[in-house]
Design a protein around this motif. Sequence first.
Motif, PDB file in Angstrom:
ATOM      1  N   ALA A   3      -1.177  -7.920  -1.448  1.00  0.00           N
ATOM      2  CA  ALA A   3      -0.520  -6.628  -1.292  1.00  0.00           C
ATOM      3  C   ALA A   3      -1.330  -5.521  -1.962  1.00  0.00           C
ATOM      4  N   GLN A   4      -1.911  -5.818  -3.120  1.00  0.00           N
ATOM      5  CA  GLN A   4      -2.754  -4.837  -3.803  1.00  0.00           C
ATOM      6  C   GLN A   4      -3.983  -4.492  -2.964  1.00  0.00           C
ATOM      7  N   ARG A   5      -4.558  -5.498  -2.293  1.00  0.00           N
ATOM      8  CA  ARG A   5      -5.717  -5.231  -1.432  1.00  0.00           C
ATOM      9  C   ARG A   5      -5.330  -4.341  -0.255  1.00  0.00           C
ATOM     10  N   TRP A   6      -4.165  -4.594   0.330  1.00  0.00           N
ATOM     11  CA  TRP A   6      -3.694  -3.743   1.422  1.00  0.00           C
ATOM     12  C   TRP A   6      -3.561  -2.296   0.947  1.00  0.00           C
ATOM     13  N   ASN A   7      -2.973  -2.125  -0.244  1.00  0.00           N
ATOM     14  CA  ASN A   7      -2.806  -0.770  -0.771  1.00  0.00           C
ATOM     15  C   ASN A   7      -4.150  -0.095  -1.007  1.00  0.00           C
ATOM     16  N   ALA A   8      -5.092  -0.829  -1.598  1.00  0.00           N
ATOM     17  CA  ALA A   8      -6.398  -0.249  -1.907  1.00  0.00           C
ATOM     18  C   ALA A   8      -7.163   0.109  -0.641  1.00  0.00           C
ATOM     19  N   MET A   9      -7.024  -0.700   0.403  1.00  0.00           N
ATOM     20  CA  MET A   9      -7.803  -0.475   1.619  1.00  0.00           C
ATOM     21  C   MET A   9      -7.179   0.586   2.515  1.00  0.00           C
ATOM     22  N   TRP A  10      -5.881   0.533   2.708  1.00  0.00           N
ATOM     23  CA  TRP A  10      -5.233   1.359   3.727  1.00  0.00           C
ATOM     24  C   TRP A  10      -4.343   2.460   3.167  1.00  0.00           C
ATOM     25  N   GLY A  11      -3.955   2.370   1.896  1.00  0.00           N
ATOM     26  CA  GLY A  11      -2.944   3.271   1.357  1.00  0.00           C
ATOM     27  C   GLY A  11      -3.281   4.743   1.473  1.00  0.00           C
ATOM     28  N   ALA A  12      -4.482   5.140   1.060  1.00  0.00           N
ATOM     29  CA  ALA A  12      -4.844   6.562   1.048  1.00  0.00           C
ATOM     30  C   ALA A  12      -4.854   7.140   2.459  1.00  0.00           C
ATOM     31  N   ALA A  13      -5.492   6.438   3.398  1.00  0.00           N
ATOM     32  CA  ALA A  13      -5.572   6.945   4.770  1.00  0.00           C
ATOM     33  C   ALA A  13      -4.193   6.995   5.421  1.00  0.00           C
ATOM     34  N   LEU A  14      -3.364   5.982   5.179  1.00  0.00           N
ATOM     35  CA  LEU A  14      -2.023   5.957   5.750  1.00  0.00           C
ATOM     36  C   LEU A  14      -1.171   7.089   5.180  1.00  0.00           C
ATOM     37  N   ASP A  15      -1.207   7.256   3.856  1.00  0.00           N
ATOM     38  CA  ASP A  15      -0.386   8.294   3.232  1.00  0.00           C
ATOM     39  C   ASP A  15      -0.841   9.692   3.629  1.00  0.00           C
TER      40      ASP A  15
ATOM     41  N   ALA B  95       2.685  14.517   8.425  1.00  0.00           N
ATOM     42  CA  ALA B  95       3.859  14.466   9.295  1.00  0.00           C
ATOM     43  C   ALA B  95       5.155  14.710   8.528  1.00  0.00           C
ATOM     44  N   GLY B  96       5.036  14.991   7.222  1.00  0.00           N
ATOM     45  CA  GLY B  96       6.222  15.239   6.415  1.00  0.00           C
ATOM     46  C   GLY B  96       6.939  13.982   5.968  1.00  0.00           C
ATOM     47  N   LEU B  97       6.238  12.844   5.982  1.00  0.00           N
ATOM     48  CA  LEU B  97       6.829  11.577   5.558  1.00  0.00           C
ATOM     49  C   LEU B  97       6.396  11.251   4.134  1.00  0.00           C
ATOM     50  N   ALA B  98       7.217  10.510   3.434  1.00  0.00           N
ATOM     51  CA  ALA B  98       6.933  10.140   2.045  1.00  0.00           C
ATOM     52  C   ALA B  98       5.803   9.122   1.987  1.00  0.00           C
ATOM     53  N   PRO B  99       5.079   9.054   0.876  1.00  0.00           N
ATOM     54  CA  PRO B  99       4.027   8.043   0.727  1.00  0.00           C
ATOM     55  C   PRO B  99       4.599   6.630   0.771  1.00  0.00           C
TER      56      PRO B  99
END
Length: 401
Positions: free
Chosen positions: A162-174, A180-184
């Motif tokens: 889960a930490q790897r998913w956050n590190a890889m995709w989190g910034a671009a997804l957020d 779009a006005g959605l929460a992180p």
Amino acid sequence: MRVLLSTIGSRGEVQPVIALAVQLREAGHEAVVCAPPDFREWAGSLGVTYVGVGPELRATAMRTEGVVPTAEQRRTMIEGTVAAQFAAVRAAAEGCDVIVGGGALAIAAGSVAEERGIGYVYAAFAPLTLPSPHHAPPVFGLPGEEPADSPLDNRTLWAQDAQRWNAMWGAALDAQRGAAGLAPVGDVSRHLFTGTPWLAADPTLAPWPGSSELEVWQTGAWMLTDHRPLPAEVREFLDAGDPPVFFGFGSMHAPAGIARTAVAAARALGRRAIIARGWAGLSLDEAAPDCLLIGEVNQQALFRRVAAVVHHGGAGTTTTAAAAGAPQVVVPRMFDQFYFARRVDRLGNGRAHGGGEPTVDSLTAALGRALEPGTAEAAHALAGRIRTDGASLAARRLVAG
């Protein structure tokens, strides 16, 4: 009802969602598939509305084989693919009532559904890709080499995953969600998988082992019935002698020299060979009456007429071979393919090739065991237990809400 089916991947990811689209259409509903452009023409031939996203995967995969991107290049690629997905999925979701994200790389599907206030369903194609204390998460290793067992317990490994998913995709997804006005998103993998994912895999071949954290509904594999006749040259080759052995690696980079190795292994056991070119563009050194090189064909029909199927262990190929009652040799290359190799070995309907690149000796040994009468009997018995109604069940549940 109008449903958007979003996926990113090769044929192993796209074919199941096209199967679901066909079932929805036959039930009188609308379905749109948003996936890489490689499969647009094929989807169109089936009457499926198709929206391409990103570049063609086949050309990209061949161009980048063996290239390890820098951290900056990886960040740029991730930002690009996430932005492209949001743009394509948003456009394709117009007028839709629900979005289905097929496979974990459908990064934008859940967020676009949230943005539009419509339903979202996540579907996995192999149990190993969903968190469970009964297995470790799949990881990428060197092609053909199964990652070593970890001394850590599975819950710890999933937390690290889960930490790897956050590190890889989190910034671009957020970044896209913020625009779009959605929460992180605090937990990327949980956001994608949800707490109630569907498992589009056969319950006999690939059963869900259970989890206290997820409520998983296993539909069975989403299989697309193929009505195409085999090409004349394939039928003539099949009719000209004993059942041959099929060798194919689908959309994968094939092991070096595998066509030559495959022919030698088949000949060592007195068998003819059919070699599928696949995305790797396999070829034969020279024409020979005991070998046939083929393109993309109806595997459901072909596998019922071969002595064994030697392949990479993709979920779709493994399930198709199992449903056809064909003994298998799985030569896994990466990710969940090692899982399917172990399952085939455990069920007795085939054999898993050992670690490392296949040699003539190692492939001959594995194929010889797969061709034993007991393996053929087990494969035939297992075929009657493989479900073929997974896409139909999923379509009915989507419509029922």
